[in-house]
Scaffold this motif. Structure first.
Motif, PDB file in Angstrom:
ATOM      1  N   SER A 467       0.859  -1.141  -0.005  1.00  0.00           N
ATOM      2  CA  SER A 467       0.043   0.129  -0.014  1.00  0.00           C
ATOM      3  C   SER A 467       0.826   1.243  -0.120  1.00  0.00           C
ATOM      4  CB  SER A 467      -0.912   0.098   1.102  1.00  0.00           C
ATOM      5  OG  SER A 467      -1.861  -0.859   1.099  1.00  0.00           O
ATOM      6  N   THR A 468       2.036   1.206  -0.215  1.00  0.00           N
ATOM      7  CA  THR A 468       3.007   2.292  -0.243  1.00  0.00           C
ATOM      8  C   THR A 468       3.691   2.289  -1.632  1.00  0.00           C
ATOM      9  OG1 THR A 468       4.797   3.532   1.068  1.00  0.00           O
ATOM     10  CG2 THR A 468       4.906   1.163   0.781  1.00  0.00           C
ATOM     11  N   HIS A 469       4.579   3.141  -1.938  1.00  0.00           N
ATOM     12  CA  HIS A 469       5.148   3.302  -3.053  1.00  0.00           C
ATOM     13  C   HIS A 469       6.365   2.165  -3.359  1.00  0.00           C
ATOM     14  CE1 HIS A 469       6.902   5.347  -6.438  1.00  0.00           C
ATOM     15  NE2 HIS A 469       7.990   5.144  -6.027  1.00  0.00           N
ATOM     16  N   PRO A 470       6.422   1.578  -4.461  1.00  0.00           N
ATOM     17  CA  PRO A 470       5.669   1.908  -5.763  1.00  0.00           C
ATOM     18  C   PRO A 470       4.228   1.190  -5.469  1.00  0.00           C
ATOM     19  CG  PRO A 470       7.637   0.560  -6.349  1.00  0.00           C
ATOM     20  CD  PRO A 470       7.426   0.771  -4.598  1.00  0.00           C
ATOM     21  N   GLY A 471       4.029  -0.081  -4.980  1.00  0.00           N
ATOM     22  CA  GLY A 471       2.776  -0.632  -5.332  1.00  0.00           C
ATOM     23  C   GLY A 471       3.033  -2.011  -4.793  1.00  0.00           C
ATOM     24  N   ILE A 479      11.425  -3.775  -4.465  1.00  0.00           N
ATOM     25  CA  ILE A 479      12.011  -2.261  -4.753  1.00  0.00           C
ATOM     26  C   ILE A 479      11.362  -1.489  -3.533  1.00  0.00           C
ATOM     27  CG2 ILE A 479      11.613  -0.373  -6.308  1.00  0.00           C
ATOM     28  CD1 ILE A 479      10.940  -2.334  -8.487  1.00  0.00           C
ATOM     29  N   SER A 480      10.008  -1.595  -3.153  1.00  0.00           N
ATOM     30  CA  SER A 480       9.912  -0.880  -1.845  1.00  0.00           C
ATOM     31  C   SER A 480      10.785  -0.872  -0.825  1.00  0.00           C
ATOM     32  CB  SER A 480       8.338  -0.890  -1.587  1.00  0.00           C
ATOM     33  OG  SER A 480       7.892  -0.518  -0.524  1.00  0.00           O
ATOM     34  N   ALA A 481      10.987  -2.190  -0.565  1.00  0.00           N
ATOM     35  CA  ALA A 481      12.112  -2.194   0.722  1.00  0.00           C
ATOM     36  C   ALA A 481      13.444  -1.394   0.431  1.00  0.00           C
ATOM     37  CB  ALA A 481      12.153  -3.699   0.862  1.00  0.00           C
TER      38      ALA A 481
END
Ligand SMILES: Cc1cc2nc3c(=O)[nH]c(=O)nc-3n(C[C@H](O)[C@H](O)[C@H](O)COP(=O)(O)OP(=O)(O)OC[C@H]3O[C@@H](n4cnc5c(N)ncnc54)[C@H](O)[C@@H]3O)c2cc1C
Length: 494
Positions: A467-471, A479-481
């Motif tokens: 639910s955060t960037h990028p999805g 990637i988000s991590a």
């Protein structure tokens, strides 16, 4: 970050990967997970020799995994035995017509042209556009974070408005390539992974069908949960400590900073920084003091949910490939009923996964392991939803669809059934509204508009996950991590 301590809330993919990155930078990292095992939505259940991946079943975007494993100092191919799944999906339409999506272009040409003359040329042009969208979107939107509005709204990004076609609805845009509705459906159904209907999703999402065909859909030996096991191994080797069966009840904050967390038993753990991997709207609503942001997040749009059946069978149905997708003729109504009606479509499109086709160890010899997934609306805050009736409808819809491919007696061969509903998704992983893919990926919830990887008020509180960037998605979680932890490392001046 030698002396810094970090608490990670949740051992989903994003949480484990973030912990590994931070520990490799010298931080003392503790991951606290409410369940008794890591993985979050990428979970596994086993019973009587049958093994089920209960969340993801498609390993897509292999280059992203390769790069993200490398960024954690590991080799994807040394840790996981991957095989390509080709054809990726066997599509079955209501009238019994079939289309196998494959990287074999001769086969694609032969198949597509039985649906519509000259459609192979349209397909090639569509793939070419998907290629552009994939590379542009990955470079400019997915693989970077947006810390200020200026980084998103600037002249350099202006050409993306034309190149990525974010303002063209995906399904309408398909008319440039195909006339046949079944073909338009065959190359847009992936939008549901983003929580969107192709009738409103930006045409940018042609990148999904492109990557599935061009880069492939893969399968790790042992199933998707092997990805979790590999990540945990990387994290443990870097020194990460995991605490399972323990819920974080609250994030301990002062006016500007997170000081640590308070556990369900009341124990307080201090830390220099906190990184929340639990579903972001849940974190704002349940773990932080109320300041209006949780209410604002509740009003955002959420992706759909699914009802999943996990069946141990006493026989094998050879006619079923690994990934079979039944696409309904009333395609638009399907999405309307899910997204606006928050219910099950009258005649739902649905998906069947037979993992033992890819790894025989997933079922006992001579038996089968079957997963049936029916997309449905997420939980409503305002209306009662009769989940018992919806589950019964979903089960019958699967049996009805299997009739089309000559399977008439599945019910008689089910040894046991486990079923996950939106209520299960919420209870097991604290997913708000039981929404399987978190906040949805419409234009106003993407890029700078999506909740970022750092809290705006508590400067040492970071976020990673769907639910955060990028999805949403497993590769995206990695990637988000990386984006969240690199930002943390930068902030801490290490
Ligand atoms: C049915 C389904 C099918 C999918 N199919 C695919 C697919 O084929 N391919 C693909 O790439 N992606 C797929 N996805 C998406 C993918 O699974 C997710 O995007 C990804 O796994 C999300 O990871 P995450 O980092 O957001 O963590 P999550 O999975 O959300 O994990 C968060 C963790 O936090 C824990 N937690 C929550 N609250 C607390 C608390 N208070 N204290 C401690 N711990 C807490 C939860 O138990 C959970 O373990 C699918 C998802 C679902 C549900």
């Amino acid at each position: 970050m030698d002396t810094k301590s970090v608490i990670v809330i949740g051992a989903g993919l994003g949480g484990i990967a973030a912990a590994a990155h931070l520990a490799r930078r010298g931080a003392h990292v503790t991951v606290i997970e409410k369940n008794d095992r890591p993985g979050g939505r990428c979970d596994r259940i086993s019973r009587g020799g049958h093994t089920f991946d209960t969340g993801p079943t498609l390993f897509i975007m292999p280059h992203v995994y390769e790069a993200e494993f490398a960024a954690m100092g590991a080799s994807l191919h040394e840790m996981l035995a991957l095989q390509r799944v080709d054809p990726t999906y066997h599509l079955v339409f209501d009238n019994g017509s079939k289309l196998s999506l494959t990287s074999d272009m001769k086969s694609m040409q032969d198949q597509l042209e039985t649906f519509e003359p000259d459609s192979f040329q349209g397909f090639l042009r569509y793939m070419n556009e998907g290629h552009q969208h994939y590379h542009q979107a990955m470079q400019h939107l997915v693989n970077r974070d947006f810390r200020t509005a200026g980084q998103f709204f600037n002249l350099r990004n202006l050409p993306l408005l034309f190149r990525l076609k974010p303002l063209s609805p995906h399904y309408r845009h398909m008319s440039a390539y195909f006339d046949e509705p079944r073909l338009k459906a065959a190359f847009t159904f992936q939008d549901v992974y983003m929580g969107l209907s192709p009738f409103e999703a930006p045409a940018t999402f042609s990148m999904m069908s492109y990557t599935e065909l061009a880069h492939g859909v893969w399968y790790p030996r042992g199933g998707m949960y092997s990805v979790v096991e590999a990540l945990v191994e990387i994290a443990r080797q870097a020194g990460v400590e995991f605490i399972f069966d323990t819920s974080v009840e609250r994030i301990d904050v002062n006016a500007t900073h997170a000081k640590g967390v308070i556990l369900s038993g009341g124990q307080r753990l201090g830390a220099d920084a906190v990184l929340a991997n639990a579903d972001l709207p849940y974190v704002y609503d349940d773990l932080l003091p109320q300041d209006g942001q949780a209410e604002r997040l509740k009003r955002k749009r959420y992706s759909c949910s699914v009802i999943s059946f996990f069946w141990g069978l006493d026989r094998v149905y050879d006619t079923l490939g690994p990934h079979t997708l039944f696409l309904a003729d009333d395609y638009r109504r399907n999405f309307d009923q899910i997204i606006r009606g928050l219910t099950i479509p009258t005649n739902p499109s649905l998906y069947i996964h037979a993992p033992a086709r890819l790894d025989p160890a997933m079922a006992p010899a001579g038996e089968d392991t079957l997963i049936g997934i029916v997309p449905v609306g997420h939980m409503s805050e305002h209306e009662d939803q009769d989940w018992k009736a919806i589950i019964a409808q979903a089960r019958q819809a699967i049996f009805r669809r299997l009739d089309i491919v000559g399977i008439h007696d599945l019910q008689e061969h089910i040894k046991f059934e486990t079923c996950f509903t939106p209520i299960s998704w919420r209870k097991r992983y604290n997913l708000v509204k039981g929404s399987t893919h978190g906040l949805c990926h419409n234009l106003t919830q993407l890029g700078y508009f999506r909740p970022g990887n750092r809290h705006s008020r508590y400067h040492n509180l970071y976020f990673t996950g769907a639910s955060t960037h990028p999805g949403t998605g497993m590769p995206t979680a990695l990637i988000s991590a990386r984006l969240a932890t690199y930002r943390m490392v930068e902030d801490m001046g290490a």
